[in-house]
Design an enzyme around this catalytic site. Structure first.
Site, PDB file in Angstrom:
ATOM      1  N   HIS A 140      22.851  38.307  22.504  1.00 21.50           N
ATOM      2  CA  HIS A 140      21.923  39.023  23.408  1.00 21.50           C
ATOM      3  C   HIS A 140      22.684  39.968  24.321  1.00 21.50           C
ATOM      4  CE1 HIS A 140      18.585  35.839  22.782  1.00 21.50           C
ATOM      5  NE2 HIS A 140      18.429  36.892  21.986  1.00 21.50           N
ATOM      6  N   HIS A 143      15.643  42.901  15.728  1.00 24.02           N
ATOM      7  CA  HIS A 143      16.408  42.114  16.719  1.00 24.02           C
ATOM      8  C   HIS A 143      17.046  40.908  16.046  1.00 24.02           C
ATOM      9  CE1 HIS A 143      17.059  40.110  20.732  1.00 24.02           C
ATOM     10  NE2 HIS A 143      16.928  39.030  19.969  1.00 24.02           N
ATOM     11  N   GLU A 144      16.246  40.116  15.288  1.00 25.14           N
ATOM     12  CA  GLU A 144      16.788  38.902  14.672  1.00 25.14           C
ATOM     13  C   GLU A 144      17.868  39.228  13.656  1.00 25.14           C
ATOM     14  OE1 GLU A 144      14.538  36.969  17.277  1.00 25.14           O
ATOM     15  OE2 GLU A 144      16.194  36.224  16.063  1.00 25.14           O
ATOM     16  N   ASP A 152      22.445  36.013   1.440  1.00 22.64           N
ATOM     17  CA  ASP A 152      23.123  35.825   2.724  1.00 22.64           C
ATOM     18  C   ASP A 152      22.097  35.527   3.821  1.00 22.64           C
ATOM     19  OD1 ASP A 152      25.618  36.454   1.607  1.00 22.64           O
ATOM     20  OD2 ASP A 152      25.150  38.595   1.703  1.00 22.64           O
ATOM     21  N   GLN A 174      23.270  29.412   8.291  1.00 23.54           N
ATOM     22  CA  GLN A 174      23.827  30.525   9.058  1.00 23.54           C
ATOM     23  C   GLN A 174      23.395  31.844   8.420  1.00 23.54           C
ATOM     24  OE1 GLN A 174      25.036  28.032  11.452  1.00 23.54           O
ATOM     25  NE2 GLN A 174      26.088  29.947  11.846  1.00 23.54           N
ATOM     26  N   ASP A 176       7.968  32.849  13.904  1.00 22.00           N
ATOM     27  CA  ASP A 176       6.942  31.894  14.317  1.00 22.00           C
ATOM     28  C   ASP A 176       5.581  32.369  13.819  1.00 22.00           C
ATOM     29  OD1 ASP A 176       5.168  30.230  15.521  1.00 22.00           O
ATOM     30  OD2 ASP A 176       5.922  30.518  17.557  1.00 22.00           O
ATOM     31  N   ASP A 177       5.019  31.627  12.875  1.00 22.67           N
ATOM     32  CA  ASP A 177       3.752  32.083  12.302  1.00 22.67           C
ATOM     33  C   ASP A 177       2.548  31.674  13.130  1.00 22.67           C
ATOM     34  OD1 ASP A 177       2.858  32.424   8.776  1.00 22.67           O
ATOM     35  OD2 ASP A 177       2.442  33.614  10.566  1.00 22.67           O
ATOM     36  N   HIS A 227      21.150  39.466  15.219  1.00 25.06           N
ATOM     37  CA  HIS A 227      21.813  38.153  15.340  1.00 25.06           C
ATOM     38  C   HIS A 227      22.444  37.759  14.013  1.00 25.06           C
ATOM     39  CE1 HIS A 227      20.511  37.259  19.339  1.00 25.06           C
ATOM     40  NE2 HIS A 227      19.222  37.147  19.059  1.00 25.06           N
ATOM     41  N   LEU A 284       8.253  31.600  22.315  1.00 23.63           N
ATOM     42  CA  LEU A 284       9.303  31.933  21.348  1.00 23.63           C
ATOM     43  C   LEU A 284       8.665  32.651  20.165  1.00 23.63           C
ATOM     44  CD1 LEU A 284      11.225  28.549  21.224  1.00 23.63           C
ATOM     45  CD2 LEU A 284      11.689  30.551  22.664  1.00 23.63           C
ATOM     46  N   HIS A 302      13.777  33.285  15.717  1.00 20.33           N
ATOM     47  CA  HIS A 302      15.189  33.095  16.024  1.00 20.33           C
ATOM     48  C   HIS A 302      15.997  33.298  14.739  1.00 20.33           C
ATOM     49  CE1 HIS A 302      14.205  28.526  15.410  1.00 20.33           C
ATOM     50  NE2 HIS A 302      14.553  29.075  14.262  1.00 20.33           N
TER      51      HIS A 302
END
Lengths: 89, 563
Positions: free
Chosen positions: B304, B294-295, B59, B93, B99-100, B298, B81, B84
């Protein structure tokens, strides 16, 4: 304390210098995170004024809602954050 | 709190996730642990469960990437950033991207997990004392082989506890070399390299060959970042070179000289004036655990929040002792409801079907029994069965079992008594497996099987109930294949069990060597471990990857038990 006050500033090769102005930063930020467009109930999208968009951002981030690009708002825009837009149009 | 338009959410509670790749900033097990803890933040307050898959489609697919990483929302280099994620649904989805170009840590500077040495994989302790001098990074002092090491306590001189730090001289990750270390120099496109390079790649990841000649052998791996690796600049991932010369002056540590923004930097060669190679020094970095939590919010359907202390507030803020905010809890419970309190687990529970006997002791967590029989696992030639339970390999033999520690990196522990942890079981087990979705553990002995769900047990039942033939004497191995399917081996055949229906699928048995070529057809044990299939015969194992290729043959005793 014996450090020389006046330092020499060097241009470092490959340095990603972000010399965008605060206004440019604000425009990019408001657009990226969805504050500049509003989707009407009819589904029509329309642009909002920067002031209105700034107010909306300031409300989301818990800042004083001045509608202007004040120092606190610029500082917040420079903070590291999540890339998911705040407003979904 | 906010949810996405239409209250997007998952239509099932048993969520699966898969980690597709890793960042060089932290050792893989630290990254795995950060993600597992980030999911636990949400499973602690909802009925949701999170199960990790090692292949196939989950998933929530998790990956690291830089700048344009393949979706319409490129990252932006260092800072800005951080990551996300997409709301629940099919395809992209539900996925989460990190971000590396950021420096991923646990939020408090370099997170360095050691390997080998004598500290059993403990974390480096910075600063530490060595020969009376204080160090805040991994060092090579005291060694001739150039391997960076650190102490895992504040004072190496007193405690003598140490481990080796991640470095390309010790291991690589990803690639096709199963973690082998770099070989220097190596040849690539006819040119010699004596350090990791980004040449030949567009994604900026450093790599090396794990043989002397990449052009002929095509064997490579990605280089882990050292704790002194720089970010940004023009030498991403290279370690600082101390001392280095800048404007004719010698520096032995990071400096902000020459910069107007005050950021600390260092040269990655001994002379910045001539070589112009540099990068920013590692700072506190960003807590992968906090950003992931946090991600994943989402990915579960939360948008948010405008509450500044909420986890779902869009800005990053490091918090040492994290706990979910009421706003986050209200949001996620609005979507999935509260956590269902679990029943107290005592054998007297009305749902347990095990027949309590006078000797059944009260179930307790396994502890080292005080009267440990003096059987050394390293003396055992052939184990009854080997299987992974709760992330650790378990080795069963004649009523006893041993288990690995530290995700297989530490020394094995035991022996423990089977009867103390699973009282209903006989001494001799033929095979066992843990169902990844339900966490239930299946044990097979001769023609009977048991199913343990925590401390509750069902069975014994006859294996015919699963649809296996009545002529079958015993099940000798099991491989979890995802989507609730498990392959059961016996003799030269295998069957596919649907765990949900507890029935064998149609079209079985099949011949083992038709699907698993290159492994012994008479293995006495088969199990899945860290994404690889292990076929055991006597003291040896044949290891097969998910592409059905045998990529290693070794000794159970040395490679798995670490004798």
């Amino acid at each position: 304390w014996c450090h020389p006050i006046k330092s020499v500033f060097v241009k470092f090769p490959g340095d990603v210098i972000k010399n965008t102005t605060d206004v440019e930063l604000a425009e990019t930020y408001l657009k990226r995170f969805g504050y500049m467009e509003v989707q009407e109930k009819s589904g029509v999208r329309s642009l909002v004024s920067t002031s209105k968009a700034l107010k909306k951002l300031q409300k989301q981030l818990g800042l004083e809602e001045t509608g202007t690009l004040d120092k606190a708002t610029v500082s917040a825009m420079k903070q590291p954050r999540c890339g998911v837009p705040d407003v979904h149009n | 709190y906010q949810t996405f338009p239409g209250d997007l959410k998952w239509d099932h509670n048993d969520i699966t996730y898969r980690v597709l790749n890793y960042s060089p900033d932290m050792e893989e097990s630290l990254i795995d642990d950060a993600f597992a803890r980030a999911f636990k933040v949400w499973s602690d307050v909802t009925p949701l469960t999170f199960t990790r898959l090692y292949d196939g489609t989950a998933d929530i697919m998790i990956s690291f990437g830089k700048l344009d990483h393949g979706d319409p929302y490129p990252f932006d280099g260092t800072d800005g950033l951080l990551a996300h994620a997409y709301p629940p649904g099919e395809g992209i989805q539900g996925d989460a991207h990190f971000d590396d170009d950021e420096y991923w840590t646990l939020g408090n500077g370099p997170a360095v997990k050691t390997s080998y040495g004598n500290a059993e994989g403990a974390m480096c302790h910075f600063p530490f004392l060595f020969e009376g001098k204080s160090y805040s990074t991994c060092i090579t002092e005291g060694r001739t082989d150039g391997l960076p090491w650190c102490a895992t306590t504040a004072d190496y001189d007193k405690d003598q506890k140490y481990g080796f730090c991640p470095s390309e001289l010790l291991f690589t990750f990803g690639g096709n070399s199963d973690g082998a270390e770099c070989v220097f120099p190596f040849t690539f496109l006819g040119k010699q390299y004596d350090s990791c390079t980004t040449e030949g790649r567009t994604d900026g990841y450093r790599w090396c060959a794990t043989t002397a000649n990449f052009d002929t052998d095509k064997k490579f791996g990605f280089c882990p970042n050292r704790d002194t690796a720089v970010t940004g600049g023009n030498s991403e991932g290279e370690p600082c070179q101390f001392p280095f010369i800048f404007l004719g002056k010698t520096y032995t540590s990071c400096t902000s000289e020459g910069r107007s923004d005050g950021k600390l930097w260092c040269a990655t060669t001994s002379n910045f004036d001539t070589d112009q190679k540099w990068g920013f020094c590692p700072d506190k970095g960003y807590s992968l655990f906090l950003v992931a939590a946090h991600e994943f919010g989402h990915a579960l359907g939360l948008d948010h929040s405008n509450i500044q202390d909420a986890l779902m507030f869009p800005m990053y803020k490091y918090v040492a002792d994290f706990s979910l905010n009421e706003d986050d809890i209200e949001g996620i419970q609005y979507l999935y409801g509260p956590k269902i309190p679990t029943k107290p687990s005592t054998t007297s529970s009305p749902v347990s079907t095990a027949k309590p006997t006078a000797q059944t002791p009260k179930p307790t967590a396994p502890t080292v029994p005080t009267t440990t029989p003096s059987v050394d696992a390293c003396q055992v030639e052939i184990f009854d069965t080997i299987t992974e339970i709760q992330g650790e390999l378990h080795f069963f033999k004649d009523g006893l079992y041993w288990k690995t520690s530290n995700g297989g990196k530490g020394n094995h522990k035991g022996p423990f008594r089977i009867s103390e942890r699973w009282p209903a079981l006989p001494a001799k087990i033929n095979t066992a497996f843990e169902d990844h979705l339900t966490k239930k553990i299946y044990f097979f002995a001769d023609t009977r099987f048991w199913v343990y769900n925590g401390q509750e047990v069902q069975g014994p039942r006859r294996i015919e109930k699963l649809g296996l033939p009545s002529t079958l004497q015993k099940v000798e191995g099991a491989l979890q294949r995802g989507k609730g399917k498990v392959i059961l081996f016996s003799g030269e055949n295998f069957w596919r069990l649907d765990v949900k229906t507890q029935r064998i699928d149609k079209g079985y048995p099949r011949f083992t060597d038709q699907k698993f070529g290159g492994v012994p057809v008479d293995s006495h044990d088969v199990f899945l471990y860290k994404g690889h299939f292990y076929f055991c015969r006597e003291i040896y194992y044949w290891r097969m990857n998910s592409r059905m290729q045998v990529n290693r043959v070794g000794y159970v005793k040395y490679d798995l038990l670490r004798c």
